[in-house]
Design an enzyme around this catalytic site. Structure first.
Site, PDB file in Angstrom:
ATOM      1  N   CYS A  92       0.830  -1.105  -0.028  1.00 22.82           N
ATOM      2  CA  CYS A  92      -0.081   0.049   0.149  1.00 22.82           C
ATOM      3  C   CYS A  92       0.780   1.217   0.066  1.00 22.82           C
ATOM      4  O   CYS A  92       0.203   2.335  -0.333  1.00 22.82           O
ATOM      5  CB  CYS A  92      -1.061  -0.132   1.372  1.00 22.82           C
ATOM      6  SG  CYS A  92      -2.171  -1.366   1.170  1.00 22.82           S
ATOM      7  N   HIS A 342      -9.565   2.775  -2.050  1.00 21.57           N
ATOM      8  CA  HIS A 342      -8.109   2.410  -1.780  1.00 21.57           C
ATOM      9  C   HIS A 342      -7.598   1.530  -2.673  1.00 21.57           C
ATOM     10  O   HIS A 342      -7.620   0.438  -2.695  1.00 21.57           O
ATOM     11  CB  HIS A 342      -8.171   1.786  -0.196  1.00 21.57           C
ATOM     12  CG  HIS A 342      -6.688   1.678   0.142  1.00 21.57           C
ATOM     13  ND1 HIS A 342      -5.693   1.930  -0.122  1.00 21.57           N
ATOM     14  CD2 HIS A 342      -6.447   0.551   1.349  1.00 21.57           C
ATOM     15  CE1 HIS A 342      -4.555   1.716   0.652  1.00 21.57           C
ATOM     16  NE2 HIS A 342      -4.982   0.618   1.322  1.00 21.57           N
TER      17      HIS A 342
END
Length: 389
Positions: A92, A342
């Site tokens: 991420c 996301h």
């Protein structure tokens, strides 16, 4: 010598992103290179006035098909066969890590103009399979390990739950933060603050997800990952598709063109306990501020990847920020990943794109500081400090 070093300082002079779509919805049939390519192409047009060649493309990606996504996307964007491309994986934090790597290439004066960011298509990412023995079928698996056997390797939802418990972040604060993120994003979209950064994809020019949430509705949602826990689908970010990237150039090139931009002052990548990966931004930011001598009070705009409200609040509490109070307009002022989505490999570049809009496109004065940060599965934190020039 000082003048030469200043001439190589990396400056972001353009930043773009796709709209962000929830996985299996808006961009369910768009491969990851078709998300990244239009963003890269738009950036190339944005900086054509510089008259300088694009020397590399650095893209973060977590779950794509391989084949060096950055190179495939650069060719698809029409940059020409001389532009190489490299793909990086810090999960991420990949998009932000890609920007830091590009910044190092510019600062070392090996390159003058690099496009960097990230892309993720959870919708089209290939299934992963462990190869079976001869004559036996393969065994599918959801994700690669974030840590080796013998180390903690929690799924991200369970890890967010553990961090909430460790840091005393209760359900009410998580739900209120999620509501605030959506409300900010809805207001920003209505005011047109996303317009200049978005490159339309598949006929869509707006983010799919942001909507006004009702606290009463959020409070009724069950725990999503741990029975009786506080982390729910409502205060967690959704799995998403999207891409974002920036153009980094040398100060020498920027100054010659007279463009405003964001100087990459410094970056930090650290490791932390893999059992509590959401904690990573805290030591990353502390190291960054310690190296630069900058206090948190001097930073005007803060963007954190809002993977979970629990994780975001644990980090901001530790850094002395109050995003539900005094720092509401300082931390993710236009909403974050809880509202927008996301897209794993892209999301670190999305927060930098947001800083560019908040500071450069809005005309913030030179010297204004911005901070971007992300937590990473396996126990990492990535952070970067920027300054308006």
């Amino acid at each position: 010598m000082a003048a030469d070093l200043m001439g190589g300082e990396p400056i972001i002079v353009a930043a773009r992103r796709t709209p962000i779509g929830t996985a299996a919805h808006a961009f369910k049939a768009v491969p990851v290179d078709r998300l990244a390519g239009p963003v890269i192409g738009a950036l190339a047009r944005d900086v054509a006035c510089l008259g300088a060649p694009i020397e590399d493309v650095v893209l973060g990606n977590c779950m794509g098909p391989g084949g060096n996504l950055a190179r495939v996307s650069a060719l698809g964007a029409g940059l020409g066969e001389a532009v190489p491309g490299v793909t990086v994986d810090r999960q991420c934090g990949s998009g932000l890590a890609a920007i830091l790597l590009a910044g190092q290439a510019v600062r070392s004066e090996e390159m003058d103009l690099v496009i960097a960011g990230g892309a993720e298509s959870a919708s089209t990412a290939p299934l992963r399979v462990h190869r079976g023995r001869a004559g036996e079928p393969g065994v599918p698996y959801e994700r690669a390990p974030f840590a080796p056997e013998g180390h903690p390797d929690p799924d991200m939802g369970a890890a967010a739950e553990a961090l909430a418990a460790a840091c005393g972040v209760d359900r009410d604060r998580q739900d209120r933060y999620a509501c605030a993120s959506h409300a900010k994003a809805v207001a920003a979209r209505a005011a047109g603050r996303f317009g200049e950064e978005i490159v339309p994809i598949a006929g869509r020019a707006e983010d799919q997800r942001p909507r006004l949430l009702r606290p009463a509705s959020l409070s009724r949602l069950p725990a999503a990952f741990v029975p009786g826990g506080s982390v729910t689908a409502g205060n967690s970010s959704p799995v998403s598709d999207g891409a974002a990237a920036v153009v980094l150039v040398s100060e020498r090139l920027r100054a010659a063109a007279g463009l405003p931009g964001l100087r990459l002052r410094a970056g930090a990548v650290v490791g932390c306990d893999p059992a509590l990966p959401g904690w990573g931004p805290v030591p990353a930011v502390r190291r960054l501020l310690g190296r630069t001598g900058v206090s948190m009070e001097r930073i005007t705009a803060v963007e954190i990847v809002e993977a979970f409200a629990a994780q975001t609040l644990a980090v901001t509490d530790a850094l002395g920020l109050d995003p539900l109070g005094a720092d509401r307009d300082r931390v993710c002022a236009d909403g974050g990943a809880l509202a927008l989505g996301h897209p794993w490999g892209a999301t670190g570049a999305v927060v930098v794109t947001r800083l560019f809009t908040r500071l450069v496109r809005s005309g913030a004065p030179p010297g204004t500081l911005g901070l971007a940060m992300a937590a990473v599965g396996g126990g990492l934190g990535v952070a970067a400090l920027f300054e308006v020039v």
